[in-house]
Structures are given as structure tokens and as C-alpha cells.
Design an enzyme around this catalytic site. Structure first.
Site, PDB file in Angstrom:
ATOM      1  CE  LYS A  74      -4.422   1.824   2.287  1.00  0.00           C
ATOM      2  NZ  LYS A  74      -4.993   1.248   0.733  1.00  0.00           N
ATOM      3  CG  LEU A  75       4.087   0.794  -1.896  1.00  0.00           C
ATOM      4  CD1 LEU A  75       5.153   1.121  -3.242  1.00  0.00           C
ATOM      5  CD2 LEU A  75       4.891   0.879  -0.431  1.00  0.00           C
TER       6      LEU A  75
END
Length: 296
Positions: free
Chosen positions: A154-155
């Protein structure tokens, strides 16, 4: 929507301080390159008090996202969970959305960070998509190729893709965008996973080109408890068109029914769908009205 006011407290690198008094350096890799990792978590007011739903799973994924992106993660996760509960208390929040963010210190080079910080903030936020049934469109934008960026992380930078797809969908009059992967199979919405119903079974895209959502995993666990068959497989646009119903799921979205995808209109009675059954079970779970977790 204003997410904070003059009294809002945030957690930053081990300290609780007012959001309006906080600052960050303008030369960080996170600001310039989107090189950061974050989580979306919800807290609920239950009969057992304030409860952060699946806190450990979310902080585990935050650490894993950092590992996949070569971002250091030097914190004790149990201490972060305790700090999050304290943050809710300081802000007098019961039902809240929580956003931990790991961001990088000043460094204009394209290499590993010179240092990292962690921010945790929280605010009152209803279900991201509201309580209505949603109208979706298949986006012209694709999900990034997993060989270009780790899709299971989850960047922050990955969500530029989500913003572009959602904006294009909204301009066309739709509530949300549904993205395909580079091979033309159904991936996910801009910030939520998708399930479809067909002949009393649920189907959801298999892992590989999607974010493996924590709510998605919870839906699968609920299916096992409720004796609903759930199949992971590659889904096509034709599968969407022939489905009986469909819904999105995610921490911010929770469980949101889908009214249509482009020209495909699903059954008008949402209450007759498996998605509605899951929606009710999920709400009971997070509010601790029924302790499914004893079983799952």
C-alpha cells in the site's frame, strides 16, 4: 471536508502534538516521489468500548509494504497500536478513520531513504462511498503491472493511478472506476476490492494484480462462516455482465453494493443479494454484535 481543527492531535515519531503546530521538510522523497507507505484503519464504538478493527493485521501490512519498497520500519507495532488508541482518546473519537503514514526524510536521490518518520492521524469519516448503491464504469486506466511496482504494497505513489481513474469516472457521471489489469482481467476499483455474485456463489479476482485487502480477507472469512461458496479466479468483463449482483469492499468503503457497471444493471433489490448478507454480517462483526471471530 476539513480533517482537522485547531485542537486536533496527531502522533508523530513518538510524540502527541497539535496538527496545526506540526511541520515537515519540503525536500523529502515522499513529497517529491510518492515514496511512502500508509494504511487505512477504522475504529468503532462497540458495547465493549472503542475498538480498532483488525489493528494488528493493518500494522503488519504497513510493515510489509515498507519491506517491499525498501523503506525502513524501525517501530514496535504493539506500541503503535497502543499509541493509536491513545490518539483516539485524546481526540475524543469513537467511530473514526485512522491513517498511519510512513514517510521519508530529505533526500532528492532515487535510492533508499536516509531516514523515516511515522505519522498517525484520525478523523470522523462515514463510509467512503456513502450508503447508496454505486454506479461504476470500466476505466480506460489499468492497474499498474506488478513487475513495475509491488501491487501488494500500500504505497502512496500507487494511488496516483487511483486518482486518475476516479476523476475520469466522476467526469463521466459515475461514482467509481473499475480497473482491469494489463491482461484485460478485472482487478479492483480505485480503492476497494470487488466481488460478484453468480448462481448463489461469490467470485473475486485472484491475487497477483490486486491489493490483497484486509476487508477482502474478512469477507472470505465471513463466507466460510455463513456457508457461502467464494471462488477466487480471473474475472472478465463478460463475467461482470452476466453476474446477478456485485459489491465493493474496503476499510474506507466497508461493504458497498453496486447498482450498475456501465450498461449492466444488477437486480434492483439489493436486500436479496449475497452482498447484502455480507454487508449485514460485516457490520455486526465490526460492532461486535455477533462475534464471528470466535469462529474465524
Amino acid at each position: 471536508m476539513k480533517y482537522y481543527n485547531s485542537n486536533t492531535i496527531i502522533y508523530l515519531d513518538g510524540r502527541f502534538e497539535k496538527a496545526v503546530d506540526s511541520s515537515t521538510d519540503l525536500y523529502g522523497q515522499s513529497l517529491h516521489y510518492g515514496y511512502a507507505a500508509f494504511e487505512g484503519i477504522r475504529a468503532y464504538k462497540t458495547h465493549n468500548g472503542n475498538r480498532i478493527f483488525k489493528a494488528a493485521a493493518h500494522f503488519d501490512r504497513l510493515e510489509r509494504s515498507c519491506q517491499l519498497a525498501n523503506i525502513p520500519f524501525p517501530w514496535d507495532k504493539n506500541e503503535l497500536i497502543a499509541a493509536t488508541y491513545k490518539l483516539l482518546q485524546l481526540n475524543k473519537l469513537k467511530d473514526a478513520y485512522i491513517r498511519p503514514l510512513v514517510f521519508c526524510h530529505p533526500n532528492m536521490k532515487l535510492n533508499v531513504p536516509s531516514g523515516v518518520s511515522i505519522l498517525i492521524c484520525a478523523w470522523e469519516w462515514d463510509a467512503y462511498s456513502g450508503n447508496k448503491l454505486l454506479n461504476l464504469t470500466v476505466s480506460d486506466y489499468q492497474r499498474p503491472n506488478p513487475k513495475s511496482t509491488p501491487m501488494e504494497a500500500k504505497l502512496s505513489g500507487n494511488y496516483v493511478n487511483s486518482i486518475l481513474a476516479t476523476t475520469a469516472a466522476n467526469i463521466k457521471g459515475y461514482d467509481e472506476a473499475l480497473l482491469l489489469d494489463m491482461n484485460g482481467f478485472v482487478a479492483e476499483a480505485s480503492g476497494a476490492n470487488i466481488f460478484i455474485e453468480k448462481n448463489n456463489k461469490l467470485y473475486t479476482p485472484s491475487l497477483g494484480n490486486i491489493l490483497p485487502g484486509i476487508t477482502r480477507a474478512t469477507v472470505k472469512e465471513l463466507c466460510a462462516v455463513l456457508d457461502i461458496e467464494c471462488v477466487e479466479k480471473q474475472l472478465t468483463v463478460e463475467d461482470l455482465k452476466s453476474a446477478d449482483s456485485a459489491f465493493l469492499c474496503g476499510t474506507a468503503t466497508e461493504i458497498a453494493g453496486i447498482a450498475s457497471i456501465d450498461d449492466t444493471v444488477y437486480r434492483p433489490l439489493w436486500r436479496e443479494s449475497l452482498g447484502y448478507t455480507i454487508q449485514r454480517a460485516y457490520k455486526n462483526l465490526v460492532l461486535e454484535k455477533v462475534n464471528y471471530e470466535v469462529i474465524i
